[in-house]
Scaffold this motif. Structure first.
Motif, PDB file in Angstrom:
ATOM      1  N   ASP A 166      13.071  50.555  35.974  1.00 50.56           N
ATOM      2  CA  ASP A 166      13.660  49.552  36.268  1.00 50.56           C
ATOM      3  C   ASP A 166      13.876  48.607  37.460  1.00 50.56           C
ATOM      4  OD1 ASP A 166      12.967  49.879  32.893  1.00 50.56           O
ATOM      5  OD2 ASP A 166      15.031  50.835  32.461  1.00 50.56           O
ATOM      6  N   TRP A 167      13.561  47.462  37.258  1.00 51.02           N
ATOM      7  CA  TRP A 167      13.976  46.708  38.022  1.00 51.02           C
ATOM      8  C   TRP A 167      15.030  46.256  37.718  1.00 51.02           C
ATOM      9  CZ3 TRP A 167      14.776  41.574  38.342  1.00 51.02           C
ATOM     10  CH2 TRP A 167      14.973  40.783  39.819  1.00 51.02           C
ATOM     11  N   GLN A 168      16.285  46.560  38.814  1.00 54.80           N
ATOM     12  CA  GLN A 168      17.178  45.641  38.612  1.00 54.80           C
ATOM     13  C   GLN A 168      17.599  45.004  39.532  1.00 54.80           C
ATOM     14  OE1 GLN A 168      20.146  49.546  39.250  1.00 54.80           O
ATOM     15  NE2 GLN A 168      18.936  50.069  37.402  1.00 54.80           N
ATOM     16  N   PHE A 169      18.936  44.097  39.349  1.00 52.97           N
ATOM     17  CA  PHE A 169      19.689  43.168  40.221  1.00 52.97           C
ATOM     18  C   PHE A 169      20.563  43.218  39.519  1.00 52.97           C
ATOM     19  CE2 PHE A 169      18.609  40.324  36.212  1.00 52.97           C
ATOM     20  CZ  PHE A 169      19.672  39.465  36.189  1.00 52.97           C
ATOM     21  N   ILE A 170      21.299  42.144  40.247  1.00 59.60           N
ATOM     22  CA  ILE A 170      22.683  41.847  40.613  1.00 59.60           C
ATOM     23  C   ILE A 170      23.672  39.948  40.993  1.00 59.60           C
ATOM     24  CG2 ILE A 170      25.454  42.300  41.393  1.00 59.60           C
ATOM     25  CD1 ILE A 170      23.844  44.823  42.408  1.00 59.60           C
ATOM     26  N   ALA A 171      23.933  39.592  40.419  1.00 60.96           N
ATOM     27  CA  ALA A 171      24.435  38.667  40.455  1.00 60.96           C
ATOM     28  C   ALA A 171      26.289  38.811  40.731  1.00 60.96           C
ATOM     29  CB  ALA A 171      24.451  38.187  38.878  1.00 60.96           C
ATOM     30  N   THR A 172      26.396  37.793  41.777  1.00 65.66           N
ATOM     31  CA  THR A 172      27.744  38.252  42.393  1.00 65.66           C
ATOM     32  C   THR A 172      28.215  36.708  42.236  1.00 65.66           C
ATOM     33  OG1 THR A 172      27.453  39.854  43.292  1.00 65.66           O
ATOM     34  CG2 THR A 172      29.601  38.919  43.831  1.00 65.66           C
ATOM     35  N   PHE A 173      29.134  36.320  41.255  1.00 66.40           N
ATOM     36  CA  PHE A 173      30.099  35.298  41.595  1.00 66.40           C
ATOM     37  C   PHE A 173      31.500  35.058  42.034  1.00 66.40           C
ATOM     38  CE2 PHE A 173      27.958  35.256  37.537  1.00 66.40           C
ATOM     39  CZ  PHE A 173      29.760  36.155  36.636  1.00 66.40           C
ATOM     40  N   PRO A 174      32.148  34.262  42.216  1.00 63.96           N
ATOM     41  CA  PRO A 174      33.447  34.410  42.043  1.00 63.96           C
ATOM     42  C   PRO A 174      34.060  33.743  40.971  1.00 63.96           C
ATOM     43  CG  PRO A 174      32.750  32.968  43.756  1.00 63.96           C
ATOM     44  CD  PRO A 174      31.710  33.442  43.483  1.00 63.96           C
ATOM     45  N   VAL A 175      35.473  33.986  40.129  1.00 60.20           N
ATOM     46  CA  VAL A 175      35.299  33.042  38.274  1.00 60.20           C
ATOM     47  C   VAL A 175      37.217  32.574  39.486  1.00 60.20           C
ATOM     48  CG1 VAL A 175      34.013  34.924  37.562  1.00 60.20           C
ATOM     49  CG2 VAL A 175      36.603  35.684  38.441  1.00 60.20           C
ATOM     50  N   GLN A 176      37.129  31.923  38.237  1.00 58.34           N
ATOM     51  CA  GLN A 176      38.878  30.670  39.014  1.00 58.34           C
ATOM     52  C   GLN A 176      39.464  32.498  37.763  1.00 58.34           C
ATOM     53  OE1 GLN A 176      39.356  28.190  35.368  1.00 58.34           O
ATOM     54  NE2 GLN A 176      40.679  27.113  36.135  1.00 58.34           N
ATOM     55  N   ALA A 177      40.949  32.354  39.043  1.00 55.06           N
ATOM     56  CA  ALA A 177      41.740  33.282  38.768  1.00 55.06           C
ATOM     57  C   ALA A 177      42.686  32.624  37.438  1.00 55.06           C
ATOM     58  CB  ALA A 177      42.996  32.716  40.065  1.00 55.06           C
ATOM     59  N   LYS A 178      43.241  33.756  37.369  1.00 57.77           N
ATOM     60  CA  LYS A 178      44.230  33.126  36.394  1.00 57.77           C
ATOM     61  C   LYS A 178      45.363  33.029  36.224  1.00 57.77           C
ATOM     62  CE  LYS A 178      43.823  37.214  32.868  1.00 57.77           C
ATOM     63  NZ  LYS A 178      44.024  38.270  32.128  1.00 57.77           N
ATOM     64  N   PRO A 179      46.084  32.126  35.490  1.00 55.87           N
ATOM     65  CA  PRO A 179      47.463  31.282  36.301  1.00 55.87           C
ATOM     66  C   PRO A 179      48.610  32.490  35.614  1.00 55.87           C
ATOM     67  CG  PRO A 179      46.231  30.763  34.258  1.00 55.87           C
ATOM     68  CD  PRO A 179      45.377  31.659  34.760  1.00 55.87           C
ATOM     69  N   GLU A 180      49.179  31.743  36.610  1.00 56.70           N
ATOM     70  CA  GLU A 180      50.529  31.978  36.392  1.00 56.70           C
ATOM     71  C   GLU A 180      51.729  31.965  35.872  1.00 56.70           C
ATOM     72  OE1 GLU A 180      51.678  35.218  38.281  1.00 56.70           O
ATOM     73  OE2 GLU A 180      49.563  35.849  39.135  1.00 56.70           O
ATOM     74  N   LEU A 181      51.397  32.554  34.912  1.00 59.06           N
ATOM     75  CA  LEU A 181      52.495  31.988  33.664  1.00 59.06           C
ATOM     76  C   LEU A 181      54.290  31.996  33.809  1.00 59.06           C
ATOM     77  CD1 LEU A 181      50.218  32.197  30.543  1.00 59.06           C
ATOM     78  CD2 LEU A 181      50.127  30.205  32.292  1.00 59.06           C
ATOM     79  N   PRO A 182      55.006  31.106  34.032  1.00 55.52           N
ATOM     80  CA  PRO A 182      56.569  31.179  33.910  1.00 55.52           C
ATOM     81  C   PRO A 182      56.636  31.903  32.419  1.00 55.52           C
ATOM     82  CG  PRO A 182      56.244  28.774  33.364  1.00 55.52           C
ATOM     83  CD  PRO A 182      54.623  29.470  33.622  1.00 55.52           C
TER      84      PRO A 182
END
Length: 86
Positions: free
Chosen positions: A20-36
Motif C-alpha cells: 500500500d501507498w502510505q503517507f504521514i501528516a504531522t501538525f501541531p495541536v493546541q496544548a492542554k490548559p493547566e487548570l487550577p
C-alpha cells in the motif's frame, strides 16, 4: 485534538505493486490548559442594595393581595403575651 497550523505531509512510495501507498501528516495541536485547583478559587459576591421605599412598596402590594386589616369589634385591644393563644 485541535490543529493550530496546516499539516506537513510526508509519504513513502511502495516497494512493490502489492504494498500500500502510505503517507504521514504531522501538525501541531493546541496544548492542554493547566487548570487550577477549583477548590481554592474564591468568587466574590456583590451585596445587593435595595432602597427602603422599594421594600415597603412590595410589602404593601403583598399584604394587599393576601391580608385585610379590619377593626375588632366587641373587645378592647391588648398587648399579646406569650401565654395567650389566638
Amino acid at each position: 485534538m485541535r490543529p493550530v497550523a496546516q499539516p506537513e505531509y510526508d509519504f513513502e512510495l511502495p516497494a512493490s505493486d502489492s504494498e500500500d501507498w502510505q503517507f504521514i501528516a504531522t501538525f501541531p495541536v493546541q496544548a492542554k490548559p493547566e487548570l487550577p485547583d477549583w477548590t481554592t478559587l474564591e468568587v466574590g459576591a456583590i451585596e445587593p442594595t435595595v432602597p427602603e421605599e422599594l421594600v415597603q412598596r412590595e410589602l404593601d402590594a403583598l399584604s394587599a393581595t393576601v391580608a385585610e386589616l379590619v377593626p375588632v369589634e366587641g373587645r378592647a385591644s391588648a398587648p399579646r403575651t406569650p401565654s395567650s393563644s389566638t
